[in-house]
Design a protein around this motif. Structure first.
Motif, PDB file in Angstrom:
ATOM      1  N   ASP A  39      -0.187  17.670  28.772  1.00  0.00           N
ATOM      2  CA  ASP A  39      -0.587  16.711  29.805  1.00  0.00           C
ATOM      3  C   ASP A  39       0.359  15.518  29.922  1.00  0.00           C
ATOM      4  N   THR A  40       0.954  15.107  28.832  1.00  0.00           N
ATOM      5  CA  THR A  40       1.830  13.932  28.852  1.00  0.00           C
ATOM      6  C   THR A  40       3.309  14.300  28.952  1.00  0.00           C
ATOM      7  N   CYS A  41       3.598  15.571  29.015  1.00  0.00           N
ATOM      8  CA  CYS A  41       4.992  16.016  29.112  1.00  0.00           C
ATOM      9  C   CYS A  41       5.487  15.803  30.552  1.00  0.00           C
ATOM     10  N   PRO A  42       6.567  15.037  30.751  1.00  0.00           N
ATOM     11  CA  PRO A  42       7.065  14.768  32.117  1.00  0.00           C
ATOM     12  C   PRO A  42       7.393  16.042  32.893  1.00  0.00           C
ATOM     13  N   ALA A  43       7.974  17.036  32.211  1.00  0.00           N
ATOM     14  CA  ALA A  43       8.326  18.284  32.888  1.00  0.00           C
ATOM     15  C   ALA A  43       7.070  19.015  33.361  1.00  0.00           C
ATOM     16  N   TYR A  44       6.023  18.981  32.553  1.00  0.00           N
ATOM     17  CA  TYR A  44       4.771  19.630  32.919  1.00  0.00           C
ATOM     18  C   TYR A  44       4.123  18.933  34.118  1.00  0.00           C
ATOM     19  N   VAL A  45       4.123  17.604  34.096  1.00  0.00           N
ATOM     20  CA  VAL A  45       3.545  16.847  35.211  1.00  0.00           C
ATOM     21  C   VAL A  45       4.314  17.126  36.505  1.00  0.00           C
ATOM     22  N   LEU A  46       5.642  17.176  36.425  1.00  0.00           N
ATOM     23  CA  LEU A  46       6.451  17.490  37.602  1.00  0.00           C
ATOM     24  C   LEU A  46       6.160  18.898  38.100  1.00  0.00           C
ATOM     25  N   PHE A  47       6.019  19.845  37.162  1.00  0.00           N
ATOM     26  CA  PHE A  47       5.687  21.219  37.524  1.00  0.00           C
ATOM     27  C   PHE A  47       4.361  21.283  38.272  1.00  0.00           C
ATOM     28  N   GLN A  48       3.346  20.599  37.754  1.00  0.00           N
ATOM     29  CA  GLN A  48       2.038  20.586  38.405  1.00  0.00           C
ATOM     30  C   GLN A  48       2.102  19.890  39.759  1.00  0.00           C
ATOM     31  N   ASP A  49       2.933  18.865  39.854  1.00  0.00           N
ATOM     32  CA  ASP A  49       3.076  18.143  41.105  1.00  0.00           C
ATOM     33  C   ASP A  49       3.683  19.029  42.190  1.00  0.00           C
ATOM     34  N   LEU A  50       4.551  19.947  41.783  1.00  0.00           N
ATOM     35  CA  LEU A  50       5.242  20.816  42.738  1.00  0.00           C
ATOM     36  C   LEU A  50       4.386  22.005  43.186  1.00  0.00           C
ATOM     37  N   ILE A  51       3.452  22.446  42.338  1.00  0.00           N
ATOM     38  CA  ILE A  51       2.669  23.630  42.693  1.00  0.00           C
ATOM     39  C   ILE A  51       1.322  23.278  43.323  1.00  0.00           C
ATOM     40  N   ARG A  52       0.884  22.037  43.198  1.00  0.00           N
ATOM     41  CA  ARG A  52      -0.422  21.648  43.730  1.00  0.00           C
ATOM     42  C   ARG A  52      -0.293  20.950  45.074  1.00  0.00           C
ATOM     43  N   TYR A  53      -1.360  21.053  45.854  1.00  0.00           N
ATOM     44  CA  TYR A  53      -1.454  20.299  47.106  1.00  0.00           C
ATOM     45  C   TYR A  53      -2.920  20.157  47.481  1.00  0.00           C
ATOM     46  N   GLY A  54      -3.212  19.175  48.324  1.00  0.00           N
ATOM     47  CA  GLY A  54      -4.583  18.966  48.766  1.00  0.00           C
ATOM     48  C   GLY A  54      -5.499  18.559  47.642  1.00  0.00           C
ATOM     49  N   LYS A  55      -6.692  19.164  47.615  1.00  0.00           N
ATOM     50  CA  LYS A  55      -7.704  18.787  46.634  1.00  0.00           C
ATOM     51  C   LYS A  55      -7.282  19.069  45.202  1.00  0.00           C
ATOM     52  N   THR A  56      -6.453  20.080  44.979  1.00  0.00           N
ATOM     53  CA  THR A  56      -6.030  20.395  43.614  1.00  0.00           C
ATOM     54  C   THR A  56      -5.024  19.375  43.076  1.00  0.00           C
ATOM     55  N   TRP A  65       6.045   6.870  40.866  1.00  0.00           N
ATOM     56  CA  TRP A  65       7.278   7.268  41.535  1.00  0.00           C
ATOM     57  C   TRP A  65       7.176   8.680  42.123  1.00  0.00           C
ATOM     58  N   LEU A  66       6.297   9.493  41.546  1.00  0.00           N
ATOM     59  CA  LEU A  66       6.103  10.828  42.089  1.00  0.00           C
ATOM     60  C   LEU A  66       5.364  10.802  43.426  1.00  0.00           C
ATOM     61  N   ARG A  67       4.534   9.789  43.622  1.00  0.00           N
ATOM     62  CA  ARG A  67       3.764   9.690  44.858  1.00  0.00           C
ATOM     63  C   ARG A  67       4.645   9.344  46.060  1.00  0.00           C
ATOM     64  N   VAL A  68       5.858   8.884  45.783  1.00  0.00           N
ATOM     65  CA  VAL A  68       6.788   8.574  46.862  1.00  0.00           C
ATOM     66  C   VAL A  68       7.102   9.822  47.685  1.00  0.00           C
ATOM     67  N   PHE A  69       7.034  10.986  47.038  1.00  0.00           N
ATOM     68  CA  PHE A  69       7.387  12.245  47.693  1.00  0.00           C
ATOM     69  C   PHE A  69       6.190  12.931  48.350  1.00  0.00           C
ATOM     70  N   ASP A  70       5.046  12.243  48.383  1.00  0.00           N
ATOM     71  CA  ASP A  70       3.863  12.817  49.021  1.00  0.00           C
ATOM     72  C   ASP A  70       3.960  12.735  50.540  1.00  0.00           C
ATOM     73  N   VAL A  71       3.553  13.811  51.191  1.00  0.00           N
ATOM     74  CA  VAL A  71       3.372  13.807  52.644  1.00  0.00           C
ATOM     75  C   VAL A  71       1.973  14.352  52.916  1.00  0.00           C
ATOM     76  N   PRO A  72       1.342  13.987  54.041  1.00  0.00           N
ATOM     77  CA  PRO A  72      -0.036  14.422  54.309  1.00  0.00           C
ATOM     78  C   PRO A  72      -0.169  15.939  54.401  1.00  0.00           C
ATOM     79  N   LYS A  73      -1.206  16.457  53.813  1.00  0.00           N
ATOM     80  CA  LYS A  73      -1.461  17.898  53.903  1.00  0.00           C
ATOM     81  C   LYS A  73      -1.763  18.315  55.339  1.00  0.00           C
TER      82      LYS A  73
END
Length: 344
Positions: A39-56, A65-73
């Motif tokens: 859960d605290t591994c930066p690579a894991y968090v980035l991985f989850q950020d790339l595969i998830r969208y919407g409610k997940t 800084w990761l939220r900067v790359f968010d666009v509306p679903k």
């Protein structure tokens, strides 16, 4: 020689995408077996950020800084708008090739040469299956566009900018893939032939399925019509209905009887195929691509790679939704699968 064994650029692209999503699906399943470790591994968090969208994505703990790359679903409709325009253009160009004997524009012909490794002279006989697949893909995109604009009720969910750019390019590549199939797959690919003949039952199925095309070997488009193509068309219609019904049921979770939006919160979906799986709309998406493979008479090795990609892509998205429902709702039905009834 490379094209005969499926080693073309377009096949490498789709097989690579399928492999990437298979690895992502397996990695996610492993991470669920080891909760809290990554859960605290930066690579894991980035991985989850790339595969998830919407409610997940909403429950994911990530740095600002990761939220900067968010666009509306809700920008999903952009994908289908691009698809309607682009694949409509490719359909018109193919129809011009059939009825007016006009060659593709030079830029398109050169790009198809690169993707397939086969020159334009290799494609001589217009294929009814190609026309129908192009038309069905266009209809599918138009329906999904209308559903995004007039049926679905989007919350404030987000997706990653990388996912957004990938989605825009996906339908562009999909339309080109259909033309690649038309150019490459005039007969059964060597790889698919070997796989089909591995066992006697599969060989029998192969012979039965291939009889109509050989019997209907004529010049006109209508003479290419056979029962397998019709079966693919009927499966497409049913799968499209299933997906639309599922989208309507999801929308009703947030609207009242009058159709006005009452809430943007997530609720447990019920009714229809939601009684069997958490994401029947993802299952329907897979069936739609399988139906297009039937329209290709099951002979396009390249399109089966597309189906494989869709399988792993939808499996990952479905599993993420399924895990969310189970963790969020204590009374969530345990008999439901993620997206394939009784299987996954």
């Amino acid at each position: 020689m490379w094209s005969s064994v499926g080693l073309s650029v377009i096949n490498v692209v789709w097989s690579s995408l399928a492999l990437c999503f298979l690895v992502a699906f397996c990695a996610h399943k492993v991470s669920r077996l080891l909760p809290g470790i990554f859960d605290t591994c930066p690579a894991y968090v980035l991985f989850q950020d790339l595969i998830r969208y919407g409610k997940t994505k909403q429950s994911l703990k990530r740095d600002e800084w990761l939220r900067v790359f968010d666009v509306p679903k809700r920008w999903f409709w952009h994908f289908y708008a691009v698809s309607v325009g682009w694949n409509g253009l490719l359909l018109v160009l193919y129809l011009s090739f059939i009825f007016q004997h006009q060659s593709y524009p030079l830029w398109l012909s050169d790009f198809l040469d690169i993707l397939t490794g086969a020159h334009s002279s290799d494609s001589q006989v217009p294929q009814l299956s190609t026309v129908l697949v192009q038309l069905l893909l266009w209809v599918h995109s138009l329906r999904r566009l209308l559903e995004c604009l007039f049926v679905s009720v989007f919350s404030d969910g987000a997706m990653h900018l990388v996912q957004y750019m990938f989605g825009l390019g996906y339908y562009i590549m999909l339309g080109l893939t259909i033309l690649c199939c038309d150019r490459m797959e005039k007969g059964l690919s060597w790889c698919f032939l070997c796989a089909s003949m591995c066992t006697i039952p599969w060989f029998i199925c192969f012979v039965v399925l291939m009889l109509p095309p050989f019997l209907l070997e004529r010049s006109s488009l209508l003479s290419q019509l056979d029962w397998l193509l019709v079966a693919g068309f009927l499966l497409f219609i049913w799968a499209s209905w299933l997906q639309h019904q599922s989208m309507v049921l999801l929308a009703r979770l947030r609207t009242g009887k009058s159709g006005t939006v009452e809430t943007l919160t997530h609720r447990v979906p019920k009714g229809g195929w939601f009684e069997l799986v958490s994401c029947p709309h993802y299952f329907a998406e897979l069936l739609i691509y399988i139906s297009l493979s039937f329209v290709f008479r099951g002979l396009s090795f390249t399109w089966w790679l597309v189906v494989l990609y869709v399988l792993f892509n939808q499996a990952l998205a479905g599993q993420l939704c399924h895990d969310l429902y189970i963790s969020k709702y204590k009374s969530y039905p345990r008999h439901r699968r993620a997206f394939i009834p009784f299987v996954l």
